[in-house]
Scaffold this motif. Structure first.
Motif, PDB file in Angstrom:
ATOM      1  N   TYR A  61      25.046 -35.806 -11.674  1.00 34.01           N
ATOM      2  CA  TYR A  61      26.028 -35.204 -12.251  1.00 34.01           C
ATOM      3  C   TYR A  61      25.620 -34.223 -13.480  1.00 34.01           C
ATOM      4  N   CYS A  64      23.629 -31.351 -12.075  1.00 35.33           N
ATOM      5  CA  CYS A  64      24.494 -30.431 -11.561  1.00 35.33           C
ATOM      6  C   CYS A  64      25.278 -29.388 -12.619  1.00 35.33           C
ATOM      7  N   LYS A  65      25.662 -30.165 -13.473  1.00 32.57           N
ATOM      8  CA  LYS A  65      26.321 -29.469 -14.673  1.00 32.57           C
ATOM      9  C   LYS A  65      25.411 -28.589 -15.483  1.00 32.57           C
ATOM     10  N   LYS A  68      24.623 -25.614 -12.907  1.00 36.25           N
ATOM     11  CA  LYS A  68      25.851 -24.577 -12.644  1.00 36.25           C
ATOM     12  C   LYS A  68      26.285 -23.823 -14.073  1.00 36.25           C
ATOM     13  N   VAL A  76      24.190 -26.316  -4.890  1.00 32.67           N
ATOM     14  CA  VAL A  76      23.600 -27.733  -5.117  1.00 32.67           C
ATOM     15  C   VAL A  76      24.549 -28.484  -4.096  1.00 32.67           C
ATOM     16  N   PHE A  78      25.149 -32.450  -3.119  1.00 34.18           N
ATOM     17  CA  PHE A  78      24.782 -34.081  -3.553  1.00 34.18           C
ATOM     18  C   PHE A  78      24.863 -34.686  -2.084  1.00 34.18           C
ATOM     19  N   GLY A  91      31.936 -34.761  -8.157  1.00 30.43           N
ATOM     20  CA  GLY A  91      30.875 -33.975  -7.678  1.00 30.43           C
ATOM     21  C   GLY A  91      31.379 -32.540  -7.647  1.00 30.43           C
ATOM     22  N   ALA A  96      29.267 -28.579  -7.421  1.00 31.54           N
ATOM     23  CA  ALA A  96      28.412 -28.881  -6.070  1.00 31.54           C
ATOM     24  C   ALA A  96      29.073 -27.993  -5.028  1.00 31.54           C
ATOM     25  N   TYR A  99      28.937 -32.089  -0.569  1.00 35.34           N
ATOM     26  CA  TYR A  99      28.956 -33.485  -1.176  1.00 35.34           C
ATOM     27  C   TYR A  99      28.795 -34.286   0.222  1.00 35.34           C
TER      28      TYR A  99
END
Length: 118
Positions: A61, A64-65, A68, A76, A78, A91, A96, A99
């Protein structure tokens, strides 16, 4: 061909996905945790990241944060065992592009990666 970063703390997944995507013609980087992933992202700037959530040091997480906010166009995906609806929503809310839950179809994953990168 695009660069892909695969981030997972499970050696078997790293090995199989690295082999799979190299066979498809991608340049592949691997990281065993989120901290290692962040270093590779800064250095190599991959087009797409396949990212586990539950990892030591920095979780998916957080990775990803960061991605982005710094690289909004980086894709991305997941790829995780966390399959509860709130995990999926979190997510996607973090930005993302997809997922997917484990276990997964490698054929399906390759198709999704090609779709995102084209």
């Amino acid at each position: 061909m695009s660069n892909i970063l695969i981030v997972d703390d499970e050696p078997n997944i790293l090995l199989s996905l690295e082999f799979l995507f190299k066979k498809e013609g991608y340049k592949v980087f691997i990281a065993r945790d989120g901290e290692e992933a962040l270093g590779i992202i800064e250095d190599k700037v991959p087009a797409l990241i396949i990212l586990d959530i539950m990892m030591p040091k920095v979780d998916g997480y957080e990775v990803c944060k960061h991605v982005k906010s710094e690289y909004p166009n980086m894709k991305v995906i997941f790829l995780t065992a966390k399959s509860k609806q709130q995990d999926v929503q979190k997510g996607l809310n973090l930005g993302a592009d997809m997922y997917l839950t484990k276990p997964f179809s490698t054929k399906d994953l390759v198709t999704k990666v090609k779709t995102l990168l084209n």
